[in-house]
Design an enzyme around this catalytic site. Structure first.
Site, mmCIF file in Angstrom:
data_model
loop_
_atom_site.group_PDB
_atom_site.id
_atom_site.type_symbol
_atom_site.label_atom_id
_atom_site.label_comp_id
_atom_site.label_asym_id
_atom_site.label_seq_id
_atom_site.Cartn_x
_atom_site.Cartn_y
_atom_site.Cartn_z
ATOM 1 N N HIS A 141 0.745 -1.026 -0.104
ATOM 2 C CA HIS A 141 -0.060 -0.526 0.064
ATOM 3 C C HIS A 141 1.062 1.082 0.255
ATOM 4 C CE1 HIS A 141 -3.775 1.994 0.479
ATOM 5 N NE2 HIS A 141 -3.114 2.864 1.527
ATOM 6 N N CYS A 142 0.755 2.173 -1.333
ATOM 7 C CA CYS A 142 1.846 3.177 -1.667
ATOM 8 C C CYS A 142 1.174 4.210 -1.052
ATOM 9 C CB CYS A 142 1.749 3.849 -2.809
ATOM 10 S SG CYS A 142 3.146 4.509 -2.574
ATOM 11 N N VAL A 143 1.351 5.142 0.806
ATOM 12 C CA VAL A 143 1.248 6.445 0.878
ATOM 13 C C VAL A 143 1.204 7.579 -0.196
ATOM 14 C CG1 VAL A 143 0.664 5.276 2.776
ATOM 15 C CG2 VAL A 143 2.827 6.854 2.117
ATOM 16 N N SER A 193 -2.787 4.559 -2.075
ATOM 17 C CA SER A 193 -3.910 3.222 -2.966
ATOM 18 C C SER A 193 -2.486 2.147 -2.842
ATOM 19 C CB SER A 193 -3.877 3.639 -4.467
ATOM 20 O OG SER A 193 -4.788 2.637 -5.409
#
Length: 482
Positions: free
Chosen positions: A308-310, A314
């Protein structure tokens, strides 16, 4: 005889009066519920107690008020909202111009503060909820839209910190050292709570836009930047935004499909009996395919879940992994090229690598110091992006996702390679070339049609592979954590 007839007429008149009073609507000023009731029981008058009469009056008044409020609410729901109106969290119609009106929670908190009284446990949460509900922007169609408060801090603090760092060398060093530390603290704070935030996405997009603004307004007027260089920087920025928008389209979610009778017979379960294998997600109530995982921040299961890439708010999965990698490459190339142009313009007598660390007299002119500070900010961001890109390239080369690498390190089921920069699980890797071919040719998410005997269209439908649904049914088992 005459007396008897007169008594009968009096009784009938009284009965008609009682019937007409009982037929009146509740809430009418002349309602019998708010007056004394007289009944003819052997010409005896029975009166209600005063408390019962007052209770009836209050009940009828409340009914009348609730009916009025219901009619008003129905009328508000039927009327469309204008661009500046919205329905607040209490279900009431409000206006963006009245954002500072009727702040009971804020008034109560301030009153307790000035009186030195203890605050209620949920006072701050209610004030924060009111503020977040009232910060809105006008929007055509559907009323005013609410603005996430986490979007605002980057828009204020980034220009302020960069201008502060441009005053002196020591201020610049302090800002460039403390800012990454504050970002890491906020990241772990939100990650520990498993909460979604638009802070990092806002910071990424606004940093890109603000650096381009500084390049146009400060670097280009200084000279040394031609039309070709300006066009390349502009193209790189636009391609980065397009790649980010394409990455935000979705990572590829695991969708719940209808049950397959053949699978139920082979696995020994049905919808009534909940399955007990490892890849069953009790939150999404779906069977995760191989290498899929559940994201506790997004609350969904993602196909070939990487992480999960902040920075994009997403997950990175099967459908957007290639776009995510391409966005990193384009952004890093544009950033490094812009840094080189900026340093060449500010410190024309120095080499680019030397000018980043030693540029005499750059703080004597405020415009030059802003350019130099922005170049250093881009350099710090580029170092982080370079580390992320290098990690992604190594993981793809070994055909392992970030999620699988962390699981292997935690369970000690993999080995570290290349001085600890990558983790080889030895499960999915088929060689460098084959791993990259598999990554570049991953199909997009399609929900296959299930084939049943006698359907008549076996050529158009896709047979559901047992291995595609659960690894225990395939030729080999693939580990996947919950």
């Amino acid at each position: 005889m005459k007396q008897t007839n007169s008594d009968d007429r009096i009784e009938r008149a009284e009965e008609k009066q009682v019937e007409s009073a009982s037929e009146r609507e509740p809430g009418n000023p002349g309602d019998s519920g708010c007056q004394r009731e007289e009944t003819d029981q052997g010409k005896e008058t029975v009166e209600d107690p005063e408390s019962e009469i007052q209770e009836n009056c209050d009940t009828h008044t409340d009914n009348r008020q609730s009916s009025t409020m219901t009619k008003r609410r129905d009328k508000d729901e039927k009327e469309p909202l204008c661009c500046c109106e919205y329905v607040n969290r209490h279900g009431e119609r409000s206006h963006v111009g009245a954002c500072c009106c009727d702040c009971e929670d804020l008034d109560d908190a301030c009153d307790r503060f000035f009186k030195r009284e203890p605050q209620s446990p949920d006072a701050l949460s209610r004030v924060a909820a009111d503020i977040s509900d009232r910060v809105r922007i006008p929007w055509l169609g559907g009323g005013a839209r609410r603005v996430d408060l986490s979007v605002i801090p980057p828009l204020v603090f980034l220009p302020a910190l960069l201008h502060l760092a441009a005053f002196h060398f020591l201020l610049g060093v302090t800002v460039l050292i403390t800012t990454p530390g504050m970002l890491l603290w906020y990241y772990y704070f939100t990650h520990r709570k498993k909460a979604r935030t638009l802070f990092f996405l806002s910071l990424a997009v606004f940093s890109l836009a603000y650096m381009y603004y500084v390049f146009i307004t400060k670097v280009v007027p200084r000279g040394g930047v031609g039309a070709v260089e300006l066009g390349l920087v502009t193209t790189g920025m636009l391609l980065t935004l397009l790649g980010l928008a394409n990455t935000k389209r979705g990572p590829g979610f695991v969708k719940a499909t209808e049950s397959d009778p053949v699978l139920e017979d082979q696995l020994g379960w049905s919808q009534e009996a909940e399955p007990s294998w490892k890849n069953w997600c009790s939150v999404c109530r779906v069977v995760r395919p191989p290498r899929a995982g559940h994201c506790r921040i997004c609350g969904v299961c993602v196909r070939r879940h990487d992480h999960h890439c902040v920075w994009i708010d997403s997950c990175v999965g099967r459908d957007n992994h290639r776009s995510f990698l391409l966005t990193l490459v384009v952004f890093l190339s544009t950033s490094l090229y812009g840094i080189g142009l900026t340093l060449r313009s500010v410190c024309s007598e120095q080499n680019v690598l030397t000018a980043l660390f030693y540029c005499p007299g750059v703080y004597e002119e405020y415009s030059a110091s802003i350019c130099f500070t922005s170049a250093w900010y881009c350099a710090v961001v580029s170092c982080g992006v370079l580390h992320l890109l290098l990690t992604q390239l190594l993981n793809i080369s070994y055909n392992v996702t970030e999620r699988e690498a962390r699981t292997a390190v935690r369970e000690r089921s993999g080995r570290r390679v290349l001085w600890g920069l990558a983790v080889d699980t030895g499960v999915h890797s088929r060689g460098l070339w084959a791993n990259w071919v598999e990554f570049l040719t991953m199909p997009e998410e399609r929900m296959p049609r299930r084939c049943h005997p006698g359907s008549g269209d076996d050529e158009s439908c896709v047979k559901v592979s047992h291995y595609d649904i659960h690894p225990a049914l395939g030729a080999s088992s693939r580990p996947d954590d919950a």
